[in-house]
Design a protein around this motif. Sequence first.
Motif, short mmCIF file in Angstrom:
data_model
loop_
_atom_site.label_atom_id
_atom_site.label_comp_id
_atom_site.label_asym_id
_atom_site.label_seq_id
_atom_site.Cartn_x
_atom_site.Cartn_y
_atom_site.Cartn_z
N ALA A 1 -20.46 55.28 3.58
CA ALA A 1 -20.82 53.96 4.11
C ALA A 1 -20.66 52.89 3.04
CB ALA A 1 -22.25 53.98 4.64
N ILE A 2 -21.03 53.24 1.79
CA ILE A 2 -20.90 52.28 0.68
C ILE A 2 -19.43 51.94 0.45
CG2 ILE A 2 -21.02 52.18 -1.85
CD1 ILE A 2 -23.82 53.31 -1.62
N ILE A 3 -18.59 52.97 0.45
CA ILE A 3 -17.16 52.72 0.24
C ILE A 3 -16.61 51.85 1.37
CG2 ILE A 3 -14.88 53.82 0.08
CD1 ILE A 3 -16.28 56.19 -1.30
N LEU A 4 -17.06 52.15 2.60
CA LEU A 4 -16.64 51.35 3.76
C LEU A 4 -17.06 49.89 3.57
CD1 LEU A 4 -15.41 51.39 6.60
CD2 LEU A 4 -17.65 51.96 7.51
N ALA A 5 -18.29 49.67 3.12
CA ALA A 5 -18.79 48.31 2.93
C ALA A 5 -17.97 47.58 1.85
CB ALA A 5 -20.26 48.34 2.54
N ASP B 1 -10.81 41.81 14.98
CA ASP B 1 -11.09 43.18 15.41
C ASP B 1 -11.07 44.10 14.19
OD1 ASP B 1 -11.41 42.86 18.16
OD2 ASP B 1 -9.24 42.68 18.41
N VAL B 2 -12.12 44.87 14.03
CA VAL B 2 -12.18 45.79 12.90
C VAL B 2 -11.99 47.22 13.41
CG1 VAL B 2 -13.58 46.63 10.97
CG2 VAL B 2 -13.75 44.24 11.69
N ILE C 1 -9.81 53.81 15.00
CA ILE C 1 -10.70 53.58 16.13
C ILE C 1 -11.40 52.24 15.97
CG2 ILE C 1 -11.14 56.00 16.73
CD1 ILE C 1 -13.75 55.73 15.10
N PRO C 2 -11.60 51.50 17.07
CA PRO C 2 -12.24 50.19 16.99
C PRO C 2 -13.74 50.34 16.73
CG PRO C 2 -11.75 50.74 19.28
CD PRO C 2 -11.21 51.86 18.44
N VAL C 3 -14.28 49.49 15.84
CA VAL C 3 -15.72 49.56 15.58
C VAL C 3 -16.43 48.24 15.82
CG1 VAL C 3 -15.71 51.49 13.96
CG2 VAL C 3 -15.27 49.19 13.12
N GLY C 4 -15.71 47.16 16.07
CA GLY C 4 -16.38 45.90 16.36
C GLY C 4 -15.58 44.71 15.88
N VAL D 1 -8.03 44.14 11.59
CA VAL D 1 -7.93 44.74 10.27
C VAL D 1 -8.26 46.22 10.41
CG1 VAL D 1 -10.24 43.91 9.69
CG2 VAL D 1 -8.73 44.70 7.88
N ILE D 2 -7.41 47.05 9.82
CA ILE D 2 -7.63 48.49 9.84
C ILE D 2 -8.12 48.89 8.46
CG2 ILE D 2 -6.58 50.76 10.21
CD1 ILE D 2 -4.44 49.33 11.89
N LEU D 3 -9.32 49.45 8.40
CA LEU D 3 -9.90 49.80 7.11
C LEU D 3 -9.56 51.23 6.73
CD1 LEU D 3 -13.43 48.22 7.62
CD2 LEU D 3 -11.50 47.25 6.37
N LEU D 4 -8.99 51.37 5.53
CA LEU D 4 -8.78 52.69 4.96
C LEU D 4 -9.78 52.82 3.82
CD1 LEU D 4 -5.76 51.65 6.00
CD2 LEU D 4 -5.14 53.85 5.02
#
Length: 375
Positions: A51-55, A15-16, A6-9, A78-81
Amino acid sequence: MRSWSIPVGRLFGVDVRIHLTFFVLTMFIFWTDYAAHQNNASGTHDLALVAIILACVCAHECGHTLAARRMGMIPKAVILLPLTGVTLYDEAHAEKPQPVPLRWTREIRLAVVGPLASLALAALSAGIVTAAGRGGDLWKWPLLQTGNLPKSFVWANVYVAVLNLLPAYPLDGGRILRAMFSRSMDASAATRRAVSISNAIAMVLMVAGLFSDSWLTMVGVIVFSAAQLEERALVFQSVLDNVRLEEVMLTDFATLSPADTLEDALEKAVHSLQDDFPVVRGGDMVGVISKQRILDALRAEGNGYVQAVMNKIFEVSLRQESLGSAFRKLTTRNSGLIPVVEDQRLIGIVTLQNLMHSMALLAESRKLQRGEPER
Ligand SMILES: [Zn+2]
């Protein structure tokens, strides 16, 4: 290509998107925390750990994308896993379309940047934690702990750095491995070999996790998902590079004449699935016009002739051109249609709709072909 995310910004013009495995991770953390404490009181801390892992992953990927930009590549999304990211590059707008053969030294440099960025961030945050007088806690087990978030930040970065060095494509270690393979074989064979090693590693991790630490299973799932994502992006790219327009162009299409009135044109458009029409006079292409343009002109100026409102400046393609080149022409000109000509005669058209549709189909059929044993 972007499904399951899903797009977050946007960050640095890229695009993230967040991959759905992040939600699996969230549930996983809730579950392990609940199993450990038999209560759910630390829910906000669990979310904070996610959130920390995401950062940490985001910072790691920023390292890659900034380095890629310095090397002249254009990161698009970029797609973050939970452990890594998959960056999609904008080949359509690159100065010269990047051929599939990879420049392996560049690939290795690009791969190494990520873990270095993560380690640097770990060292920096460890320094801050130590300066704040909490350095003694840093080495106490467990390293990732919802109850001690600063410490978790330090170790999450270390984990991201170290785990990314696993030779499991598309983790950075796997990218280095693929770059090594690509010295002695073509790029797609190198990728296939790296992906099969990666799938084997993912499988071992998933099974090992069942008998020991369930985090291993989680890592296996992430590696597997990331490899699928990356492979799909590569299939898409190879379709762009290798498919000729004659394979996908529409040969059965409606045309308009410059002498048609707009009302006649609209009447014809209603009976066609096309949104854009070539305007042809005696076999020669003289313009293009869209359904929307016809409608707008009718509304603004009443009935007139196609001749007066059609777009007379348009790009044409030849039947041997690649799908990628037609895609570039469509997106840079912002037009909906590219006529395919031979000896100045119109032999087919390519529309954005039809391109998207055929690319999805071709990617699917290539995947099927690839599943078959080679030769
Ligand atoms: Zn990385």
